[in-house]
Design a protein around this motif. Structure first.
Motif, short mmCIF file in Angstrom:
data_model
loop_
_atom_site.label_atom_id
_atom_site.label_comp_id
_atom_site.label_asym_id
_atom_site.label_seq_id
_atom_site.Cartn_x
_atom_site.Cartn_y
_atom_site.Cartn_z
N TYR A 32 130.71 47.03 37.84
CA TYR A 32 130.73 45.60 37.54
C TYR A 32 131.57 44.87 38.57
CZ TYR A 32 134.85 47.23 34.95
OH TYR A 32 136.02 47.85 34.58
N GLN A 34 133.95 41.18 39.13
CA GLN A 34 134.69 40.14 38.40
C GLN A 34 135.12 39.04 39.36
OE1 GLN A 34 138.06 42.27 36.91
NE2 GLN A 34 136.90 43.34 35.36
N TYR A 36 138.28 36.11 39.63
CA TYR A 36 139.59 35.68 39.15
C TYR A 36 139.98 34.39 39.85
CZ TYR A 36 140.47 40.34 37.16
OH TYR A 36 140.41 41.49 36.43
N LEU A 49 133.07 38.33 34.22
CA LEU A 49 132.68 39.68 34.59
C LEU A 49 131.16 39.77 34.51
CD1 LEU A 49 134.12 43.03 33.30
CD2 LEU A 49 131.70 42.54 33.02
N ARG A 51 128.01 42.75 34.96
CA ARG A 51 127.73 44.17 35.12
C ARG A 51 126.57 44.39 36.08
NH1 ARG A 51 131.06 45.99 31.33
NH2 ARG A 51 131.32 44.77 29.43
N ARG A 93 134.62 47.10 40.58
CA ARG A 93 135.11 48.36 40.02
C ARG A 93 133.95 49.33 39.94
NH1 ARG A 93 139.37 48.10 35.17
NH2 ARG A 93 140.60 49.87 35.87
N ASN A 96 135.89 53.43 35.43
CA ASN A 96 136.86 52.93 34.48
C ASN A 96 138.30 53.08 34.92
OD1 ASN A 96 134.77 52.35 32.81
ND2 ASN A 96 134.90 54.25 31.66
N ASP B 94 145.31 47.06 31.98
CA ASP B 94 144.01 46.99 31.34
C ASP B 94 143.84 48.23 30.47
OD1 ASP B 94 141.87 48.03 34.19
OD2 ASP B 94 143.24 49.17 32.93
N LEU B 98 134.66 49.82 29.67
CA LEU B 98 133.95 48.83 30.46
C LEU B 98 134.28 47.39 30.08
CD1 LEU B 98 130.48 50.53 30.95
CD2 LEU B 98 132.38 50.34 32.54
N SER B 99 135.42 47.15 29.39
CA SER B 99 135.82 45.76 29.19
C SER B 99 136.20 45.15 30.52
CB SER B 99 137.00 45.68 28.22
OG SER B 99 138.12 46.35 28.76
N GLY B 100 136.81 45.93 31.38
CA GLY B 100 136.94 45.54 32.78
C GLY B 100 138.05 44.61 33.17
N THR B 101 138.56 43.82 32.26
CA THR B 101 139.49 42.77 32.67
C THR B 101 140.86 43.33 32.93
OG1 THR B 101 138.27 41.22 31.30
CG2 THR B 101 140.48 40.57 31.96
N GLN B 102 141.45 42.90 34.04
CA GLN B 102 142.85 43.19 34.30
C GLN B 102 143.67 41.94 34.00
OE1 GLN B 102 143.81 45.01 38.07
NE2 GLN B 102 143.28 46.98 37.20
#
Lengths: 113, 113
Positions: A32, A34, A36, A49, A51, A93, A96, B94, B98-102
Motif C-alpha cells: 500500500y 500512504q 502524509y 492510504l 492499497r 510499505r 507489515n 504503528d 494492514l492498517s498501515g498508519t504510522q
C-alpha cells in the motif's frame, strides 16, 4: 536501485485551484501507499492510504490514485485553501514490518490567496 | 486515545557529547516503534525500529543506538555526537497488520555544534 520520488520540491498554486502532487517509485512492490502532511517543525500526520488493489480513494477534498503499472500515485487537493500549505510526503510499505516502510522527500505546497 | 511524546523538544549539544532522546506511547500496547531522522529539506530516514521489548533493528550503520526497555518506551542514544548527527528526530508507532498508519511524535530538533 530502489527509489521513491516526488515530482517537485515545491509547488505554488492559486487558492481555489486543484493541487496535484506526484509520487513515483522504482523497484518496489508496495502492499500500500500512504500520503502524509507535515507542517514546519512538526511530525507528519497521516492523510490517506491506498492499497495495491485499489485505484482511487477519496476523503473530503482529497483524492489519491494508485497505478501499479505506472508505479505512480497522484494526490489531489480540490478547492485548495491557504491552510492546505504544507509539505506532503508519500510513503510506501511492502509488508507489515518496519524495514520496508519508505518515505519520499516530500513536496512543499504553497496555496496563494 | 493514543498519544506519543518525545523529549526534549530541542537540544543543542557539543560535538563529542552523549545523547539520549526519549519517546513514550500511551493508550496502546505492543506497538511497533520507529526512530527517523529528517535533515533539512530531506525525506525521512529510518534509523531503527522495534517490534517488541529488547528487539531492535538498525537500518543505517552509524554512531547512534536504540533501546526499548519497556513496551511503550523507545530511546535513541549516542556516546559521542558528530556534527552530522544534527537534524530533526521523529519517533513513530504503528501496529502490525494492514492498517498501515504510522503515528508520529512532535519531534526533537538536535543541533550539534
Amino acid at each position: 536501485s530502489q527509489k521513491i520520488e516526488q515530482n517537485s520540491e515545491a509547488l505554488n498554486i492559486q487558492e481555489g485551484k486543484t493541487a496535484t502532487l506526484t509520487c513515483n517509485y522504482t523497484n518496489y512492490s508496495p502492499a500500500y501507499l500512504q500520503w502524509y502532511r507535515q507542517d514546519p517543525g512538526r511530525g507528519p500526520v497521516f492523510l490517506l492510504l491506498i492499497r495495491e488493489n485499489e485505484k482511487e480513494k477519496r476523503k473530503e477534498r482529497l483524492k489519491v490514485t494508485f497505478d501499479t503499472t505506472l508505479k505512480q500515485s497522484l494526490f489531489h487537493i480540490t478547492a485548495s485553501q491557504p491552510a492546505d500549505s504544507a509539505t506532503y510526503l508519500c510513503a510506501l510499505r511492502e509488508d507489515n514490518y518496519g524495514q520496508n516502510f519508505v518515505f519520499g522527500p516530500g513536496t512543499r505546497l504553497s496555496v496563494l490567496p | 486515545s493514543q498519544t506519543i511524546h518525545q523529549w526534549p523538544a530541542t537540544l543543542v549539544q557539543p560535538v563529542g557529547s552523549p545523547l539520549s532522546l526519549e519517546c513514550t506511547v500511551e493508550g496502546t500496547s505492543n506497538p511497533n516503534l520507529y526512530w527517523y531522522r529528517q535533515a533539512a529539506g530531506r525525506g525521512l530516514q529510518l534509523l531503527f525500529y522495534s517490534v517488541g521489548i529488547g528487539q531492535i533493528s538498525s537500518e543505517v550503520p552509524q554512531n547512534l543506538s536504540a533501546s526499548r526497555p519497556q513496551d511503550r518506551q523507545f530511546i535513541l542514544s549516542s556516546k559521542k555526537l558528530l556534527l552530522s548527527d544534527s537534524g530533526f528526530y521523529l519517533c513513530a508507532w504503528d501496529h502490525s497488520g494492514l492498517s498501515g498508519t504510522q503515528y508520529f511524535g512532535p519531534g526533537t530538533r538536535l543541533l550539534v555544534l
